[in-house]
Design a protein around this motif. Structure first.
Motif, PDB file in Angstrom:
ATOM      1  N   ARG A 182       0.852  -1.185   0.000  1.00  0.00           N
ATOM      2  CA  ARG A 182       0.000   0.000   0.000  1.00  0.00           C
ATOM      3  C   ARG A 182       0.892   1.241   0.000  1.00  0.00           C
ATOM      4  O   ARG A 182       2.070   1.185   0.319  1.00  0.00           O
ATOM      5  N   ASN A 183       0.298   2.391  -0.363  1.00  0.00           N
ATOM      6  CA  ASN A 183       1.121   3.590  -0.489  1.00  0.00           C
ATOM      7  C   ASN A 183       1.524   4.141   0.881  1.00  0.00           C
ATOM      8  O   ASN A 183       0.909   3.839   1.901  1.00  0.00           O
ATOM      9  N   MET A 184       2.588   4.946   0.860  1.00  0.00           N
ATOM     10  CA  MET A 184       3.190   5.410   2.097  1.00  0.00           C
ATOM     11  C   MET A 184       2.271   6.354   2.877  1.00  0.00           C
ATOM     12  O   MET A 184       2.313   6.405   4.110  1.00  0.00           O
ATOM     13  N   GLY A 185       1.435   7.109   2.179  1.00  0.00           N
ATOM     14  CA  GLY A 185       0.503   7.995   2.873  1.00  0.00           C
ATOM     15  C   GLY A 185      -0.443   7.218   3.778  1.00  0.00           C
ATOM     16  O   GLY A 185      -0.684   7.596   4.932  1.00  0.00           O
ATOM     17  N   GLU A 186      -0.976   6.109   3.252  1.00  0.00           N
ATOM     18  CA  GLU A 186      -1.842   5.257   4.066  1.00  0.00           C
ATOM     19  C   GLU A 186      -1.078   4.681   5.251  1.00  0.00           C
ATOM     20  O   GLU A 186      -1.602   4.610   6.369  1.00  0.00           O
ATOM     21  N   ALA A 187       0.160   4.249   4.998  1.00  0.00           N
ATOM     22  CA  ALA A 187       0.965   3.662   6.060  1.00  0.00           C
ATOM     23  C   ALA A 187       1.206   4.662   7.190  1.00  0.00           C
ATOM     24  O   ALA A 187       1.137   4.315   8.374  1.00  0.00           O
ATOM     25  N   MET A 188       1.485   5.907   6.807  1.00  0.00           N
ATOM     26  CA  MET A 188       1.733   6.938   7.810  1.00  0.00           C
ATOM     27  C   MET A 188       0.461   7.233   8.624  1.00  0.00           C
ATOM     28  O   MET A 188       0.531   7.436   9.842  1.00  0.00           O
ATOM     29  N   LEU A 189      -0.678   7.268   7.951  1.00  0.00           N
ATOM     30  CA  LEU A 189      -1.939   7.525   8.659  1.00  0.00           C
ATOM     31  C   LEU A 189      -2.226   6.414   9.661  1.00  0.00           C
ATOM     32  O   LEU A 189      -2.573   6.677  10.816  1.00  0.00           O
ATOM     33  N   LEU A 190      -2.069   5.169   9.215  1.00  0.00           N
ATOM     34  CA  LEU A 190      -2.316   4.039  10.105  1.00  0.00           C
ATOM     35  C   LEU A 190      -1.315   4.046  11.256  1.00  0.00           C
ATOM     36  O   LEU A 190      -1.674   3.797  12.418  1.00  0.00           O
ATOM     37  N   GLY A 191      -0.052   4.350  10.950  1.00  0.00           N
ATOM     38  CA  GLY A 191       0.957   4.431  11.999  1.00  0.00           C
ATOM     39  C   GLY A 191       0.641   5.519  13.009  1.00  0.00           C
ATOM     40  O   GLY A 191       0.869   5.360  14.217  1.00  0.00           O
ATOM     41  N   LEU A 192       0.116   6.653  12.515  1.00  0.00           N
ATOM     42  CA  LEU A 192      -0.275   7.751  13.403  1.00  0.00           C
ATOM     43  C   LEU A 192      -1.358   7.307  14.377  1.00  0.00           C
ATOM     44  O   LEU A 192      -1.277   7.572  15.583  1.00  0.00           O
ATOM     45  N   VAL A 193      -2.367   6.622  13.871  1.00  0.00           N
ATOM     46  CA  VAL A 193      -3.474   6.168  14.724  1.00  0.00           C
ATOM     47  C   VAL A 193      -2.972   5.177  15.773  1.00  0.00           C
ATOM     48  O   VAL A 193      -3.325   5.265  16.960  1.00  0.00           O
ATOM     49  N   VAL A 194      -2.145   4.223  15.339  1.00  0.00           N
ATOM     50  CA  VAL A 194      -1.603   3.235  16.272  1.00  0.00           C
ATOM     51  C   VAL A 194      -0.754   3.917  17.347  1.00  0.00           C
ATOM     52  O   VAL A 194      -0.821   3.558  18.532  1.00  0.00           O
ATOM     53  N   THR A 195       0.033   4.909  16.948  1.00  0.00           N
ATOM     54  CA  THR A 195       0.855   5.647  17.916  1.00  0.00           C
ATOM     55  C   THR A 195      -0.014   6.329  18.963  1.00  0.00           C
ATOM     56  O   THR A 195       0.280   6.291  20.162  1.00  0.00           O
TER      57      THR A 195
END
Length: 448
Positions: free
Chosen positions: A24-37
């Motif tokens: 998946r694209n990096m923007g999605e990864a960053m958003l998901l990582g933000l939520v998990v953080t």
């Protein structure tokens, strides 16, 4: 383990899994990582998430990065990089292995303007890659040089990676210090690449170019001299904020302390955009629909880097509120690790993470903790930032996932896997050593 370090580990894991495993694209990864953080804040997760997003919206680094993205897009759209490459062709074309030297110089020029490794490889390599193969280079060697040179997108200022690290450093360094320091570190990398090309030419017996492929310098300068003016956009703000002229303006003119308020992150892209519009005015749209198409072309680039940096900055703010700096200090106090070893450890971590991720994503994930770790063991903050940026610049030559490798292989007809070992031996390891030498204070840079 302290909660902030656990949150950071989860953030990195989510980014890598979502981007590398699920493609998946990096923007999605960053958003998901933000939520998990944010979830690591427990019942305060919504408050932390909202606070991080609010802080990101007001962060000047975000707007500076978007300005650099538009600057790089405009330079390419105006055809200015092609004119600069033509001048380099006239200057270096008569040298044995000329196309490789031109690619090295062109990658340095475009890398300092685009800040993107893959885009750098594609821009200069589309011109020099097929040319290298046609003039006696093997496809594998040509692809190795193109991919290795592509890393200068992150190695030279300005770049999105540089902007991210300035944000992490806070007030410990100035933008001018980082800009000049990274410029010197980038020159070390350019010298390395020039030495490698010279070695390849002699080892492989690459012949001279055909004179018919060369354009006289007078002709290329007449056609493209205006394109060189875009570099004034970087030179002017640097000159008025760093060095003798800056001292004179601050001490002997009514400007006084206002000189210190000039932001390189703001004015470099603005001025380069202005000079680009002047130099490329013959290619500017003449109609409203033409301008609409030109601006529409920049939107996908804005969406990619904008989302990435916005979520990255928000996650960084959340990690800060969770106490990442304090957690790192606790760990460092319990480990008998000196600055020499810590520089190597940080370099290895960044280099390994940069394999599957871009340099920007790498520093988003581990840049802050890397900086805190180095400063925590006594490394000068400026040296720490420059060393980290050098380590991250190996991304262009990091097999197997670097986009630069596949771009270079496509341009030269080489098998991507045939470049993996040469890239590690000739580019990754030497660049890693340059980063270590800078972090140890052996290789000098400006500002320290």
């Amino acid at each position: 383990m302290p909660i902030a370090l656990l949150a950071l580990a989860a953030f990195i894991a989510v980014i890598i899994v979502w981007n590398v495993v699920f493609k998946r694209n990096m923007g999605e990864a960053m958003l998901l990582g933000l939520v998990v953080t944010a979830l690591f804040a427990g019942t305060q997760a919504p408050e932390y998430l909202l606070g991080g997003l609010t802080d990101a919206l007001t962060h000047d680094v975000l707007f500076a990065a978007l300005a650099f993205v538009f600057m790089a897009y405009l330079i390419d759209a105006m055809g200015l990089i092609q004119k600069i490459l033509a001048i380099l062709n006239s200057a270096f074309g008569r040298i044995r292995g000329g196309p490789a030297f031109i690619d090295t110089a062109g990658s340095a020029v475009f890398g300092s303007l685009s800040g993107s490794n893959s885009a750098n490889t594609a821009s200069s390599g589309s011109f020099t890659g097929p040319w290298m193969v046609r003039t006696g280079w093997t496809p594998t060697r040509a692809a190795t040089v193109l991919a290795g040179n592509g890393g200068m997108g992150a190695a030279l200022p300005p770049s999105a990676s540089m902007v991210i690290m300035i944000g992490f450093a806070g007030g410990m360094v100035t933008t001018g210090q980082v800009y000049l320091g990274l410029l010197v570190a980038g020159l070390y990398q350019i010298l390395l690449r020039i030495g490698l090309v010279t070695y390849f030419v002699r080892r492989d017996g690459v012949p001279k170019m055909d004179e018919h492929d060369l354009v006289p310098m007078r002709t290329s300068l007449r056609q493209g001299a205006g394109a060189l003016t875009i570099f004034l956009g970087a030179l002017i703000p640097i000159a008025v904020t760093v060095g003798p002229l800056a001292t004179y303006l601050a001490e002997s003119t009514p400007l006084g302390d206002a000189v210190d308020d000039i932001s390189l992150l703001t004015w470099i892209p603005i001025l380069i955009i202005g000079f680009s519009l002047i130099a490329g005015r013959d290619r500017l749209p003449r109609t409203v629909s033409g301008w609409s198409r030109l601006l529409d072309g920049a939107l996908p680039k804005f969406a990619t880097i904008g989302a990435l940096l916005f979520f990255a900055i928000a996650a960084s703010e959340i990690l800060g509120r969770l106490g990442l700096a304090e957690d790192v200090n606790v760990i460092l106090e319990s480990l008998p690790v000196g600055s020499t070893v810590m520089v190597v450890v940080v370099g290895l971590v960044i280099t390994l993470v940069a394999g599957p991720l871009s340099s920007t994503a790498t520093l988003t994930a581990v840049g802050q903790i890397s900086f805190l770790a180095l400063v925590g063991v006594g490394v000068d903050p400026l040296l720490a930032i420059i060393a980290i940026l050098v380590f991250a610049s190996t991304e262009g030559a990091s097999p197997p996932a670097s986009g630069s490798i596949f771009v270079a292989a496509g341009l030269t007809g080489a098998r991507p896997e045939s470049t993996f070992l040469p890239l590690i031996v000739y580019y990754m390891i030497p660049i890693f050593l340059i980063g270590c030498l800078i972090g140890w204070g052996v290789l000098p840079i400006l500002g320290v």
